[in-house]
Scaffold this active site. Sequence first.
Site, PDB file in Angstrom:
ATOM      1  N   LEU A  12       0.805  -1.217   0.000  1.00 33.03           N
ATOM      2  CA  LEU A  12       0.000   0.000   0.000  1.00 33.03           C
ATOM      3  C   LEU A  12       0.839   1.269   0.000  1.00 33.03           C
ATOM      4  CD1 LEU A  12      -2.831  -0.959   2.532  1.00 33.03           C
ATOM      5  CD2 LEU A  12      -2.941  -0.968   0.034  1.00 33.03           C
ATOM      6  N   GLY A  13       2.042   1.193   0.554  1.00 34.23           N
ATOM      7  CA  GLY A  13       2.870   2.388   0.587  1.00 34.23           C
ATOM      8  C   GLY A  13       4.085   2.226   1.473  1.00 34.23           C
ATOM      9  N   GLY A  15       7.037   4.671   3.890  1.00 34.55           N
ATOM     10  CA  GLY A  15       7.526   5.923   4.437  1.00 34.55           C
ATOM     11  C   GLY A  15       8.992   5.754   4.791  1.00 34.55           C
ATOM     12  N   TYR A  17      10.322   5.209   7.646  1.00 33.58           N
ATOM     13  CA  TYR A  17      10.606   4.202   8.668  1.00 33.58           C
ATOM     14  C   TYR A  17       9.628   3.029   8.680  1.00 33.58           C
ATOM     15  CZ  TYR A  17      13.450   8.060  10.301  1.00 33.58           C
ATOM     16  OH  TYR A  17      14.352   9.084  10.364  1.00 33.58           O
ATOM     17  N   VAL A  20       3.637  -0.138   4.558  1.00 33.68           N
ATOM     18  CA  VAL A  20       2.240  -0.466   4.831  1.00 33.68           C
ATOM     19  C   VAL A  20       1.789  -1.488   3.804  1.00 33.68           C
ATOM     20  CG1 VAL A  20      -0.110   0.392   5.108  1.00 33.68           C
ATOM     21  CG2 VAL A  20       1.808   1.841   5.767  1.00 33.68           C
ATOM     22  N   LYS A  35       0.938  -1.706   9.249  1.00 30.38           N
ATOM     23  CA  LYS A  35       2.100  -0.813   9.258  1.00 30.38           C
ATOM     24  C   LYS A  35       3.256  -1.566   9.887  1.00 30.38           C
ATOM     25  CE  LYS A  35       3.556   3.796  10.781  1.00 30.38           C
ATOM     26  NZ  LYS A  35       3.094   5.060  11.404  1.00 30.38           N
ATOM     27  N   ASP A 137       0.955  16.262  11.880  1.00 29.85           N
ATOM     28  CA  ASP A 137       1.413  15.897  10.530  1.00 29.85           C
ATOM     29  C   ASP A 137       0.213  15.703   9.600  1.00 29.85           C
ATOM     30  OD1 ASP A 137       3.410  15.507   8.650  1.00 29.85           O
ATOM     31  OD2 ASP A 137       3.588  13.358   9.030  1.00 29.85           O
TER      32      ASP A 137
END
Length: 201
Positions: A12-13, A15, A17, A20, A35, A137
């Site tokens: 899904l993605g 980042g 650190y 997902v 996550k 954020d």
Amino acid sequence: MIANQFEIIKHLGSGAYADVELVRHIHTGQEMACKILKTSAPDKVKDVEREVSLLSKMHHQHIVNVNAVGKGPYLKEEDSIPKEVLFILRENAQEGEMLDMISNTGKFDERVSRYYFIQLLAALNYMQNTVGICHRDLKPDNILLDKNFNIKIADFGFATQISGKSGTGKLTSYKGTLGYMSPEQLTKRAYSGKSADLFSV
């Protein structure tokens, strides 16, 4: 495979650190977003533990729900040996990030903008005035959309108590994403978490 209980359906993605993944429970078939922390650095582990602690206090229709948190083996397709990871299982927002929606449709008209703005303010009001937390954020990448295209605020890695460490309501750690940070954060001044979130919105 994660913790020998979940199979990975798709990525899904990613980042800085965490990854997902969309996962499915092997026995129940329930799909969730997972996550997965990519580092074992103590400060990042503390961030995840704080995120879970804060999310566990919140139950709102426009904030993602956490189903479970744990440690277990994580085996990517390209790896031959699983590694031990810390992971958070949360509800899956089927329509992905608001950022992707904006990228595909262009800017929202006033009616659509108002629809999402009202949902964001409702979630912020609950988060700040009922639970006492600021997000720090807020951005389209961290606003997810469920199957009915309603928002779900996610990624509370930078969230903190509005009262601050001193209890004065002033914060002095400058967390967030540059393009969405308030002037006080950018100039390294003490700031209100509530005001910083409203500036981002």
